[in-house]
Design a protein around this motif. Structure first.
Motif, mmCIF file in Angstrom:
data_model
loop_
_atom_site.group_PDB
_atom_site.id
_atom_site.type_symbol
_atom_site.label_atom_id
_atom_site.label_comp_id
_atom_site.label_asym_id
_atom_site.label_seq_id
_atom_site.Cartn_x
_atom_site.Cartn_y
_atom_site.Cartn_z
ATOM 1 N N LYS A 174 13.756 9.335 8.355
ATOM 2 C CA LYS A 174 14.614 9.821 9.383
ATOM 3 C C LYS A 174 15.670 10.771 8.979
ATOM 4 C CE LYS A 174 14.757 5.312 11.633
ATOM 5 N NZ LYS A 174 14.719 5.866 12.887
ATOM 6 N N ARG A 175 15.282 11.520 7.561
ATOM 7 C CA ARG A 175 16.174 12.586 7.291
ATOM 8 C C ARG A 175 15.775 13.774 8.130
ATOM 9 N NH1 ARG A 175 14.430 13.133 0.736
ATOM 10 N NH2 ARG A 175 12.079 14.052 1.032
ATOM 11 N N THR A 176 14.766 13.870 8.616
ATOM 12 C CA THR A 176 14.496 15.046 9.419
ATOM 13 C C THR A 176 13.913 14.565 10.874
ATOM 14 O OG1 THR A 176 12.158 15.152 8.795
ATOM 15 C CG2 THR A 176 13.556 16.165 7.411
ATOM 16 N N SER A 177 13.757 15.444 11.819
ATOM 17 C CA SER A 177 13.273 15.134 13.131
ATOM 18 C C SER A 177 11.600 14.820 13.185
ATOM 19 C CB SER A 177 13.801 16.301 14.050
ATOM 20 O OG SER A 177 13.108 17.410 13.706
ATOM 21 N N GLN A 178 11.025 15.259 12.260
ATOM 22 C CA GLN A 178 9.599 15.100 12.055
ATOM 23 C C GLN A 178 9.458 13.982 11.026
ATOM 24 O OE1 GLN A 178 7.448 16.723 13.741
ATOM 25 N NE2 GLN A 178 9.218 17.786 14.726
ATOM 26 N N TRP A 179 8.359 13.007 11.442
ATOM 27 C CA TRP A 179 8.456 11.869 10.736
ATOM 28 C C TRP A 179 7.375 11.808 9.364
ATOM 29 C CZ3 TRP A 179 7.448 7.853 15.308
ATOM 30 C CH2 TRP A 179 8.558 7.920 16.092
ATOM 31 N N LEU A 180 6.614 12.871 9.518
ATOM 32 C CA LEU A 180 5.443 12.850 8.575
ATOM 33 C C LEU A 180 5.822 12.437 7.171
ATOM 34 C CD1 LEU A 180 2.534 13.535 8.213
ATOM 35 C CD2 LEU A 180 3.452 15.895 7.614
ATOM 36 N N GLN A 181 6.996 12.894 6.559
ATOM 37 C CA GLN A 181 7.052 12.828 5.232
ATOM 38 C C GLN A 181 7.541 11.253 4.861
ATOM 39 O OE1 GLN A 181 11.101 14.490 4.030
ATOM 40 N NE2 GLN A 181 11.097 15.286 5.967
ATOM 41 N N GLY A 182 7.929 10.543 5.867
ATOM 42 C CA GLY A 182 7.852 9.207 5.593
ATOM 43 C C GLY A 182 6.770 8.243 5.818
ATOM 44 N N LYS A 183 5.707 9.057 6.405
ATOM 45 C CA LYS A 183 4.566 8.109 7.070
ATOM 46 C C LYS A 183 3.102 8.303 5.812
ATOM 47 C CE LYS A 183 6.105 6.167 10.851
ATOM 48 N NZ LYS A 183 5.981 4.844 11.212
ATOM 49 N N SER A 184 3.311 9.224 5.020
ATOM 50 C CA SER A 184 1.803 9.569 4.503
ATOM 51 C C SER A 184 2.243 9.651 3.121
ATOM 52 C CB SER A 184 1.339 10.766 5.137
ATOM 53 O OG SER A 184 -0.054 10.749 5.077
ATOM 54 N N LEU A 185 2.901 8.917 2.483
ATOM 55 C CA LEU A 185 2.842 8.818 0.905
ATOM 56 C C LEU A 185 1.773 8.076 0.401
ATOM 57 C CD1 LEU A 185 6.645 7.037 0.536
ATOM 58 C CD2 LEU A 185 5.877 9.598 0.278
ATOM 59 N N ASP A 186 1.354 8.447 -0.694
ATOM 60 C CA ASP A 186 0.196 8.049 -1.369
ATOM 61 C C ASP A 186 0.004 6.598 -1.395
ATOM 62 O OD1 ASP A 186 -0.572 10.711 -2.080
ATOM 63 O OD2 ASP A 186 0.115 10.636 -4.089
ATOM 64 N N HIS A 187 -1.184 6.071 -1.049
ATOM 65 C CA HIS A 187 -1.570 4.586 -1.282
ATOM 66 C C HIS A 187 -0.591 3.683 -0.410
ATOM 67 C CE1 HIS A 187 -4.006 2.043 -3.768
ATOM 68 N NE2 HIS A 187 -4.822 3.126 -4.190
ATOM 69 N N THR A 188 -0.394 3.893 0.528
ATOM 70 C CA THR A 188 0.395 3.061 1.492
ATOM 71 C C THR A 188 -0.088 2.643 2.607
ATOM 72 O OG1 THR A 188 1.457 5.028 2.518
ATOM 73 C CG2 THR A 188 2.497 4.064 0.488
ATOM 74 N N THR A 189 -1.277 2.893 3.215
ATOM 75 C CA THR A 189 -1.750 2.455 4.331
ATOM 76 C C THR A 189 -2.903 1.673 4.389
ATOM 77 O OG1 THR A 189 -0.761 4.524 5.521
ATOM 78 C CG2 THR A 189 -2.048 3.114 6.986
ATOM 79 N N PRO A 190 -2.916 0.344 4.262
ATOM 80 C CA PRO A 190 -4.062 -0.642 4.326
ATOM 81 C C PRO A 190 -4.723 -0.703 5.610
ATOM 82 C CG PRO A 190 -2.241 -1.852 3.905
ATOM 83 C CD PRO A 190 -1.719 -0.576 4.178
ATOM 84 N N VAL A 191 -6.005 -0.517 5.551
ATOM 85 C CA VAL A 191 -6.798 -0.658 6.988
ATOM 86 C C VAL A 191 -8.041 -1.758 6.633
ATOM 87 C CG1 VAL A 191 -8.180 0.077 8.724
ATOM 88 C CG2 VAL A 191 -6.048 1.513 8.109
ATOM 89 N N GLY A 192 -8.063 -2.741 7.213
ATOM 90 C CA GLY A 192 -9.230 -3.783 7.071
ATOM 91 C C GLY A 192 -9.026 -5.196 7.834
ATOM 92 N N PRO A 193 -9.503 -5.944 7.284
ATOM 93 C CA PRO A 193 -10.395 -6.190 6.157
ATOM 94 C C PRO A 193 -11.959 -5.747 6.575
ATOM 95 C CG PRO A 193 -10.077 -8.468 6.898
ATOM 96 C CD PRO A 193 -8.994 -7.659 7.746
ATOM 97 N N TRP A 194 -12.003 -5.785 7.820
ATOM 98 C CA TRP A 194 -13.567 -5.316 8.102
ATOM 99 C C TRP A 194 -13.325 -4.741 9.390
ATOM 100 C CZ3 TRP A 194 -13.353 -10.620 6.269
ATOM 101 C CH2 TRP A 194 -12.814 -11.385 6.948
ATOM 102 N N LEU A 195 -14.277 -4.222 9.982
ATOM 103 C CA LEU A 195 -14.271 -3.742 11.374
ATOM 104 C C LEU A 195 -15.096 -4.784 12.299
ATOM 105 C CD1 LEU A 195 -13.842 -0.820 13.177
ATOM 106 C CD2 LEU A 195 -16.366 -0.484 12.927
ATOM 107 N N VAL A 196 -14.521 -5.286 13.363
ATOM 108 C CA VAL A 196 -15.003 -5.992 14.301
ATOM 109 C C VAL A 196 -15.713 -5.191 15.416
ATOM 110 C CG1 VAL A 196 -14.634 -7.915 15.903
ATOM 111 C CG2 VAL A 196 -13.369 -7.806 13.740
ATOM 112 N N THR A 197 -16.920 -5.160 15.439
ATOM 113 C CA THR A 197 -17.545 -4.387 16.420
ATOM 114 C C THR A 197 -17.420 -4.844 17.946
ATOM 115 O OG1 THR A 197 -19.449 -5.561 16.463
ATOM 116 C CG2 THR A 197 -19.468 -3.882 14.921
ATOM 117 N N THR A 198 -17.367 -3.921 18.934
ATOM 118 C CA THR A 198 -16.874 -4.070 20.437
ATOM 119 C C THR A 198 -17.800 -5.290 21.042
ATOM 120 O OG1 THR A 198 -18.477 -2.192 20.999
ATOM 121 C CG2 THR A 198 -15.840 -1.968 20.821
#
Length: 305
Positions: free
Chosen positions: A189-213
């Motif tokens: 929130k310190r700028t109008s662009q969100w990127l710097q607060g959204k892509s810090l190292d090692h911060t976005t877990p995705v999983g635990p698996w992929l459930v297929t369609t």
């Protein structure tokens, strides 16, 4: 079918593609090799890659092959089965070319953040440095004092999608997972662009698996929740998305080509730490559990880095 990107603990292996069944992981490539040997067919006809990166380059094709193999294995046995505590699970899509995130996509979250309802999907990006697996720790960098959680339905693309219609959009999906769009609110929130607060190292877990369609054909009515240290923080349903999954895929694919393995994080409901009174941010040692109906749970611990 629940697809995983896994590594054996002992002996250590590089990432491989497997399927979760109950409390076991079945290696697809090795199992197909074994089946061909049992049938006295040449093993060089193996078509399911062991490498998750190669698997997701033709995800829809290889998923069909994997599903056919698992049907065949009902009448056979395989030695390439591992207990869950023998493996480490990694992010299902090993090397996505794009991680596209959608902001302000639940009306109650828009309200709690003091924003306006969007006329079009609000898009931003994360990068590969932020992506972690379901058993990894979320890093709390010294650069932020306001680290926040966001439970989101993650869509993984299964084949190249360019200018697709909403009616055809779900045909391009490989499957669904759980994502945590961890956000450093002070940096965001310190700028109008969100990127710097959204892509810090090692911060976005995705999983635990992929459930297929084939197992989850319709993502439009799924309960979605988050817990911090066991306390319920977010509770909603994907039926409340402002822009639903077909709309997002069509909208994004009319801006840029979506490629197999790409991840779309579709937005978070209300109840984030920033909006609580008083605000409650993540600290070293906190445990964050996310839950989405028909997919499962994703739990990661926060550590200072």
């Amino acid at each position: 079918m629940k697809l995983v990107h896994y590594q054996l603990k002992h002996p250590y292996t590089h990432g491989r593609i497997g399927v979760v069944e109950k409390d076991t992981v079945i290696d697809l490539h090795a199992t197909q090799q074994e089946l061909l040997k049992q049938q006295k067919l040449p093993s060089d006809s193996v078509i399911i890659p062991a490498d998750p990166r190669l698997f997701f380059q033709r995800a829809k094709v290889h998923i069909k092959e994997a599903e056919a193999l698992m049907v065949q294995m009902k009448n056979h046995t395989t030695s390439h089965v591992f207990k869950r505590d023998e493996v480490i699970l990694e992010t299902p899509s090993a090397n996505p070319s794009k991680i596209i995130c959608v902001g302000t996509n639940y009306a109650d979250h828009v309200k709690e953040m003091g924003s306006e309802l969007p006329e079009h999907p609000v898009l931003f990006a994360k990068f590969h440095n932020a992506l972690i697996g379901p058993e990894d720790a979320i890093y709390k960098a010294s650069a932020t004092e306001k680290l926040d959680y966001e439970v989101e339905l993650a869509v993984v693309i299964g084949e190249t999608a360019t200018k697709v219609s909403e009616e055809a959009a779900l045909d391009y999906v490989a499957g669904y997972a759980i994502g945590n769009d961890i956000s450093a609110r002070d940096l965001q929130k310190r700028t109008s662009q969100w990127l710097q607060g959204k892509s810090l190292d090692h911060t976005t877990p995705v999983g635990p698996w992929l459930v297929t369609t084939s197992e989850l054909p319709d993502p439009s009515n799924l309960s979605i929740k988050s817990y911090v240290n066991g306390e319920l923080r977010q509770s909603s349903n994907t039926e409340h998305l402002i822009f639903d999954i077909p709309h997002l895929i069509s909208f994004i694919s009319n801006l840029m080509t979506l490629e197999p393995g790409d991840i779309i994080l579709t937005g978070t409901p209300d109840g984030v730490g920033f909006a609580l009174n008083p605000s409650q941010f993540l600290n070293d040692g906190d445990s964050v559990t996310l839950e989405i109906e028909q997919i499962g749970t994703l739990t990661n611990r926060v550590v200072s880095s």
